[in-house]
Design a protein around this motif. Sequence first.
Motif, short mmCIF file in Angstrom:
data_model
loop_
_atom_site.label_atom_id
_atom_site.label_comp_id
_atom_site.label_asym_id
_atom_site.label_seq_id
_atom_site.Cartn_x
_atom_site.Cartn_y
_atom_site.Cartn_z
N ASN A 165 -4.35 1.56 -7.80
CA ASN A 165 -4.37 0.63 -8.93
C ASN A 165 -4.34 1.39 -10.26
O ASN A 165 -3.63 1.01 -11.20
CB ASN A 165 -5.61 -0.25 -8.88
N ASN A 209 -11.34 -1.41 -14.53
CA ASN A 209 -10.42 -2.48 -14.16
C ASN A 209 -9.66 -2.13 -12.87
O ASN A 209 -9.35 -3.01 -12.07
CB ASN A 209 -9.42 -2.73 -15.29
N GLN A 229 -10.48 -5.15 -8.71
CA GLN A 229 -9.26 -5.82 -8.28
C GLN A 229 -9.44 -6.43 -6.90
O GLN A 229 -10.25 -5.95 -6.10
CB GLN A 229 -8.09 -4.82 -8.26
#
Length: 270
Positions: free
Chosen positions: A52, A246, A250
């Motif tokens: 990610n 962040n 996820q």
Amino acid sequence: MSFSALSRRSALALLGSAALASRTAFAASPQTLRIGIMSGEDEDVWRVAAENAAKAGLTLKIIPFSDYNAPNEALFEHELDANAFQHGPFLTAQNTANNFHIVPVGNTYFAPIGLYSGRWKSVKDLPQNATIGVPNDPSNEGRALKLLQTLGLIKVSESAGLTPTAIDITENPRNITIKELDAGVVGRALPDLDGAVVNTDWAKKAGIDVEKQRIGQESLQNNPYVCFIAVNEADQKAPWVSTLVNAFHQPNVRQSLLDVYHGAIVPAWS
């Protein structure tokens, strides 16, 4: 318009272009972050988080440790950029003992400490004079005794805060014997005990059936033992921190946590 006004406007335009170019260059050039974690299942979870992060321009170098004291020392010495392995009381103790300046920046997961038994099916079945094992290190023993209090088995002195020991028990209506054992041993001792309070990772290593043998566990709500990503205080407002957090927060990381830990831990972000 005067020549000086035009010059100022040109200068501002050039500065703006330079700033935009700098931001674009940063976005185009992945930044490498060194993340300290504990070896084991977390390595699989952080592989997903690293994928990610790469999409957002961050390269994560995952560095596993086997010693729980090492990741904070490495972070404080700037051998790491962040770590992700600990909860609040552990970090508070480490900061105080070592004069570290490390802060949490985003929750990861919650591994509820549980009360397990191979003899009894529920807390109410525990007999008078039962023997219950607990971890003997300050952080985990306090956590274990707080759980036994929540389950209505004992009461401990409020003055002991988050780290009560057996001598802080003020009420013990079932005359329960508290057996203090090393955190790595208490789970393996379960066959010889009426019950044992065991950390999730040690319970799995001891071969305890976490779902079937658990007769009580902590609640996530307002729990100080939620784990998190941590950084040095001086870095907490760095642009990469929110990107890193962040990348972990996820849906695919959430699913990885549930799969890798077989439901024994709880993702701790909304």
